[in-house]
Design an enzyme around this catalytic site. Structure first.
Site, PDB file in Angstrom:
ATOM      1  N   SER A  22     -20.815  25.692  13.369  1.00 10.97           N
ATOM      2  CA  SER A  22     -21.994  25.866  12.521  1.00 10.97           C
ATOM      3  C   SER A  22     -21.718  25.422  11.087  1.00 10.97           C
ATOM      4  CB  SER A  22     -22.425  27.332  12.503  1.00 10.97           C
ATOM      5  OG  SER A  22     -22.921  27.727  13.742  1.00 10.97           O
ATOM      6  N   GLY A  23     -22.694  24.754  10.488  1.00 12.68           N
ATOM      7  CA  GLY A  23     -22.559  24.297   9.108  1.00 12.68           C
ATOM      8  C   GLY A  23     -21.875  22.963   8.960  1.00 12.68           C
ATOM      9  N   HIS A  44     -27.112  30.861   8.246  1.00 10.34           N
ATOM     10  CA  HIS A  44     -26.795  31.999   9.106  1.00 10.34           C
ATOM     11  C   HIS A  44     -25.324  32.406   8.997  1.00 10.34           C
ATOM     12  CE1 HIS A  44     -25.583  28.986  12.282  1.00 10.34           C
ATOM     13  NE2 HIS A  44     -24.700  29.931  12.536  1.00 10.34           N
TER      14      HIS A  44
END
Length: 264
Positions: free
Chosen positions: A214-215, A67
């Site tokens: 995120s990630g 995303h």
């Protein structure tokens, strides 16, 4: 750490249950790590701003959340920074790379929650040293509920302010069973917590990942099991972080993309 940040309009399109502040995690309720003690961490940046975390799994490849791709409108403004502790300071340990390509998992768009994984190829191989090192995914396929794990990132430390941390933070979270995470009092199957993802958080909601995280990696017993993917806001007791589990399916995909015989 906090959870997902205002990361992605993509998620609003594919699932109305996810609000903008859900993706892009930060660390809430954690602490600053010792400088350069997590040498596998990558900061994926757009126009000089940190967007997502990532993990260096090969000298020329970083693993992150799919995303994150929605934030990189023009690849020429996208870079990966390795060897950082402070995002703002001019640290001699930093290595900066242009991005050659983004390779999201092939079925991500049709099932964003359970296929939120992406490879990022650097324009040249990183120089491995004490500040920049590789981290390989665990060969195990799952992690038991109740396990204490660590999540690391530069995401927001305050779920209300949602401003990034300048220095690398880490918090300990607890893996929650899929049955409980899917229950009516938790996510109520919105999203459905499948075998390809896991939930992890804190009973009081005081420890979490969030915007900017995120990630980044979820490490359990020192092994790399999962990537920060999403969640509902940050630091909510019954809305824990959602993580993409690096199971055999994803590991086989990674191996196929990194094969020297593959052009992409």
């Amino acid at each position: 750490m906090t959870k997902f940040s205002s990361f992605s309009l993509f998620f609003i399109i594919v699932g109305a249950y996810i609000t903008p502040e859900c993706f892009n995690m930060e660390i809430v309720g954690g602490r600053e790590v010792s400088p350069h003690s997590r040498p596998f961490m990558a900061s994926i940046q757009y126009d000089g701003n940190h967007i997502c975390g990532g993990v260096l799994i090969h000298p020329q490849w970083v693993l992150t959340a799919a995303h994150c791709r929605t934030w990189f409108a023009k690849r020429q403004f996208s870079k990966v920074v390795l060897g950082a502790h402070s995002l703002s300071k001019n640290e001699a340990s930093k290595q900066t790379f242009e991005i050659v390509k983004f390779i999201p998992f092939s079925r991500f768009t049709s099932d964003a929650v359970s296929n939120d994984i992406m490879l990022v190829k650097l324009h040249t191989a990183a120089t491995l040293d004490k500040h920049v090192q590789l981290l390989y995914p665990s060969t195990k396929n799952d992690i038991r509920a109740g396990t204490k794990c660590q999540v690391t990132g530069w995401g927001a430390t305050d779920p209300e302010l949602l401003s990034l941390s300048d220095t690398l933070q880490e918090v300990t979270v607890t893996v929650i069973s899929r049955k409980l995470c899917n229950s009516r009092s938790y996510y109520n199957h919105k999203p459905i917590i499948t075998k390809g993802v896991i939930c992890a958080g804190d009973a009081k909601g005081q420890k979490d990942s969030c915007q900017g995280d995120s990630g980044g990696p979820l490490l359990c017993k020192g092994a790399f099991y999962a990537l920060v993917s999403g969640g509902h806001k940050c630091g909510k007791a019954k809305k824990p972080g959602i993580y993409t589990l690096l199971n055999q399916k994803y590991q086989a995909w990674i191996k196929s993309k990194l094969s020297p015989h593959r052009a992409n």
